[in-house]
Design a protein around this motif. Structure first.
Motif, PDB file in Angstrom:
ATOM      1  N   ARG A  93      30.393  43.339  56.188  1.00 20.07           N
ATOM      2  CA  ARG A  93      30.881  43.284  54.819  1.00 20.07           C
ATOM      3  C   ARG A  93      30.855  42.183  54.038  1.00 20.07           C
ATOM      4  O   ARG A  93      30.053  42.124  52.898  1.00 20.07           O
ATOM      5  CB  ARG A  93      31.978  43.308  54.839  1.00 20.07           C
ATOM      6  CG  ARG A  93      32.977  43.573  53.767  1.00 20.07           C
ATOM      7  CD  ARG A  93      34.288  44.010  54.355  1.00 20.07           C
ATOM      8  NE  ARG A  93      35.210  44.374  52.970  1.00 20.07           N
ATOM      9  CZ  ARG A  93      36.734  44.510  52.846  1.00 20.07           C
ATOM     10  NH1 ARG A  93      36.734  44.889  54.494  1.00 20.07           N
ATOM     11  NH2 ARG A  93      36.850  44.635  51.824  1.00 20.07           N
ATOM     12  N   THR A 132      34.772  42.992  43.268  1.00 22.46           N
ATOM     13  CA  THR A 132      36.140  42.252  43.943  1.00 22.46           C
ATOM     14  C   THR A 132      36.637  43.182  44.231  1.00 22.46           C
ATOM     15  O   THR A 132      38.170  42.844  44.670  1.00 22.46           O
ATOM     16  CB  THR A 132      36.752  42.628  42.206  1.00 22.46           C
ATOM     17  OG1 THR A 132      36.407  44.209  41.747  1.00 22.46           O
ATOM     18  CG2 THR A 132      36.168  41.426  41.236  1.00 22.46           C
ATOM     19  N   VAL A 133      35.935  44.820  44.977  1.00 26.69           N
ATOM     20  CA  VAL A 133      36.924  45.668  46.111  1.00 26.69           C
ATOM     21  C   VAL A 133      36.966  45.284  47.063  1.00 26.69           C
ATOM     22  O   VAL A 133      37.247  46.037  48.227  1.00 26.69           O
ATOM     23  CB  VAL A 133      36.096  47.523  45.175  1.00 26.69           C
ATOM     24  CG1 VAL A 133      36.681  47.685  46.749  1.00 26.69           C
ATOM     25  CG2 VAL A 133      36.717  47.420  44.039  1.00 26.69           C
ATOM     26  N   LEU A 134      35.386  44.400  47.421  1.00 30.04           N
ATOM     27  CA  LEU A 134      34.964  43.872  48.904  1.00 30.04           C
ATOM     28  C   LEU A 134      35.155  42.597  49.190  1.00 30.04           C
ATOM     29  O   LEU A 134      35.451  42.481  50.271  1.00 30.04           O
ATOM     30  CB  LEU A 134      33.300  44.021  49.079  1.00 30.04           C
ATOM     31  CG  LEU A 134      32.663  45.299  48.914  1.00 30.04           C
ATOM     32  CD1 LEU A 134      31.344  45.092  48.725  1.00 30.04           C
ATOM     33  CD2 LEU A 134      33.080  46.879  49.526  1.00 30.04           C
ATOM     34  N   PRO A 182      38.454  40.501  48.817  1.00 27.87           N
ATOM     35  CA  PRO A 182      39.548  39.991  48.205  1.00 27.87           C
ATOM     36  C   PRO A 182      40.209  38.784  47.198  1.00 27.87           C
ATOM     37  O   PRO A 182      40.603  38.455  46.728  1.00 27.87           O
ATOM     38  CB  PRO A 182      41.131  40.211  49.226  1.00 27.87           C
ATOM     39  CG  PRO A 182      39.699  40.898  50.316  1.00 27.87           C
ATOM     40  CD  PRO A 182      38.753  40.193  50.238  1.00 27.87           C
ATOM     41  N   ILE A 234      32.271  44.493  39.938  1.00 25.75           N
ATOM     42  CA  ILE A 234      33.963  45.354  40.324  1.00 25.75           C
ATOM     43  C   ILE A 234      33.799  45.675  41.754  1.00 25.75           C
ATOM     44  O   ILE A 234      34.830  45.563  42.161  1.00 25.75           O
ATOM     45  CB  ILE A 234      33.751  46.465  39.487  1.00 25.75           C
ATOM     46  CG1 ILE A 234      33.565  45.868  37.702  1.00 25.75           C
ATOM     47  CG2 ILE A 234      34.390  47.489  39.530  1.00 25.75           C
ATOM     48  CD1 ILE A 234      33.653  47.334  36.799  1.00 25.75           C
ATOM     49  N   LEU A 235      32.173  46.061  42.122  1.00 31.65           N
ATOM     50  CA  LEU A 235      32.048  46.541  43.228  1.00 31.65           C
ATOM     51  C   LEU A 235      32.665  45.432  44.454  1.00 31.65           C
ATOM     52  O   LEU A 235      33.431  45.613  45.499  1.00 31.65           O
ATOM     53  CB  LEU A 235      30.946  46.817  44.157  1.00 31.65           C
ATOM     54  CG  LEU A 235      30.407  47.513  45.352  1.00 31.65           C
ATOM     55  CD1 LEU A 235      31.311  47.543  45.981  1.00 31.65           C
ATOM     56  CD2 LEU A 235      28.992  47.326  44.927  1.00 31.65           C
ATOM     57  N   ARG A 262      40.066  38.753  43.813  1.00 29.94           N
ATOM     58  CA  ARG A 262      40.975  38.915  42.819  1.00 29.94           C
ATOM     59  C   ARG A 262      42.028  38.691  42.717  1.00 29.94           C
ATOM     60  O   ARG A 262      43.059  38.514  42.030  1.00 29.94           O
ATOM     61  CB  ARG A 262      41.527  40.901  43.733  1.00 29.94           C
ATOM     62  CG  ARG A 262      40.716  41.488  43.561  1.00 29.94           C
ATOM     63  CD  ARG A 262      41.404  42.996  43.874  1.00 29.94           C
ATOM     64  NE  ARG A 262      41.663  43.134  45.742  1.00 29.94           N
ATOM     65  CZ  ARG A 262      40.694  43.068  46.689  1.00 29.94           C
ATOM     66  NH1 ARG A 262      39.897  43.515  45.748  1.00 29.94           N
ATOM     67  NH2 ARG A 262      41.256  43.173  47.987  1.00 29.94           N
TER      68      ARG A 262
END
Length: 328
Positions: free
Chosen positions: A245, A317-319, A321, A314-315, A324
């Motif tokens: 990840r 920000t999902v992977l 934290p 955007i991706l 964010r």
């Protein structure tokens, strides 16, 4: 949310700068497209006909530079890029619409495949470093990454198309393949796509492999990996939840850039195989001094790169934290 808002503002500002440069730079070049057209076809028109052509291409001197610029922006964002000179009377939008599916189908699929295959091999090479197979992947990747893809394209074209005649020499489809989207048509499209697709795939997979391998090696040396092992987590869980990840995050930005440039096509590859994509159209527009087509393609490429990078943000920000929370 603030992070994505800031990125969106930067996207719009950069798009405006690209559109402005697209307006200014061609007007700094001596001459105009109408003069090029008349010289190319050795045409002799009266003054009224020349003025009409200049109006059609938006090159008339009526109005101030500001009014011309505002009119240009209005046409641009309404999708009106003008008419192509080399393919007159086709509009730039029509030329792009004909070439875009070929580029997306060939360059888009091979770009995604090269990223997936290269990243998977890089993950294996970095995680299993020290083993014979994992270490052997590195010199192979270095060789593939340093190999000029136009040279490789000419090589496989000579061997598999000219000598062995297994694949066509050029084009994207046979002259009479049958009805569009019929099985014979698809078979013809796939036969024409094998060699250019293999060129892009083979010459680009090495770069993704090396990038992913370096990311994995860096991450496996971090303290939180040692902590995870000390806590007794399995190697598979460490690989999937921690290493893979985090190793993918640095590669995503480069992948976003690569996806954006898909719209521009692989110019040399499409040129070698005479593949009718946007890269080939861009080359033809430069050779024929087709300013409207050049402007339209440059703007589309800039727009695609910016949008692709925004989607990658955007991706991320999902992977991750941390983005964010505003700490990244």
């Amino acid at each position: 949310m603030a992070y994505l808002t800031r990125k969106l503002v930067i996207l719009l500002l950069t798009l405006w700068v690209a559109a402005t440069l697209n307006f200014v730079l061609p007007r700094l070049v001596p001459g105009d497209p109408v003069s090029v057209m008349l010289a190319k076809y050795q045409g002799r028109l009266d003054v009224a006909a020349v003025d009409a052509l200049k109006i059609a291409y938006g090159l008339n001197d009526q109005g101030s530079a500001l009014s011309q610029y505002l009119a240009y922006l209005g046409q641009l964002f309404s999708g009106n890029f003008g008419r192509s000179i080399s393919l007159f009377p086709s509009t730039v939008t029509e030329v792009v619409a004909r070439a875009l599916p070929w580029t997306l189908g060939l360059i888009g699929i091979t770009t995604v495949l090269s990223f997936v295959i290269g990243s998977a091999l890089g993950l294996y090479s970095g995680w299993k470093r020290g083993s014979r197979l994992a270490d052997a992947l590195t010199p192979v990747a270095l060789f593939l990454n340093s190999m000029p893809y136009f040279w490789f394209a000419l090589l496989i074209l000579y061997v598999f198309a000219f000598l062995l005649r297994w694949f066509p020499l050029s084009g994207a489809v046979d002259p009479f393949p049958g009805p569009t989207f019929s099985p014979p048509w698809w078979a013809s499209v796939l036969r024409h796509a094998v060699l250019p697709g293999a060129t892009i795939l083979v010459t680009s997979v090495g770069g993704w492999l090396l990038t992913m391998r370096n990311n994995v090696i860096t991450i496996t040396g971090e303290d939180y990996i040692a902590l995870a092992r000390a806590k007794g987590l399995s190697e598979r869980r460490i690989l999937t939840h921690y290493v893979m990840r985090n190793a993918l995050l640095p590669s995503l930005t480069s992948f976003g850039m690569a996806l954006g440039f898909v719209v521009g096509g692989a110019i040399l590859t499409e040129l070698v195989f005479s593949y009718p994509g946007l890269g080939y159209a861009l080359y033809q527009s430069v050779v024929n001094l087709d300013y409207p087509l050049m402007q339209g393609l440059f703007f589309i490429i800039a727009f695609a790169v910016l949008v692709a990078n925004f989607l990658v943000d955007i991706l991320v920000t999902v992977l991750d934290p941390r983005t964010r929370s505003g700490r990244a």
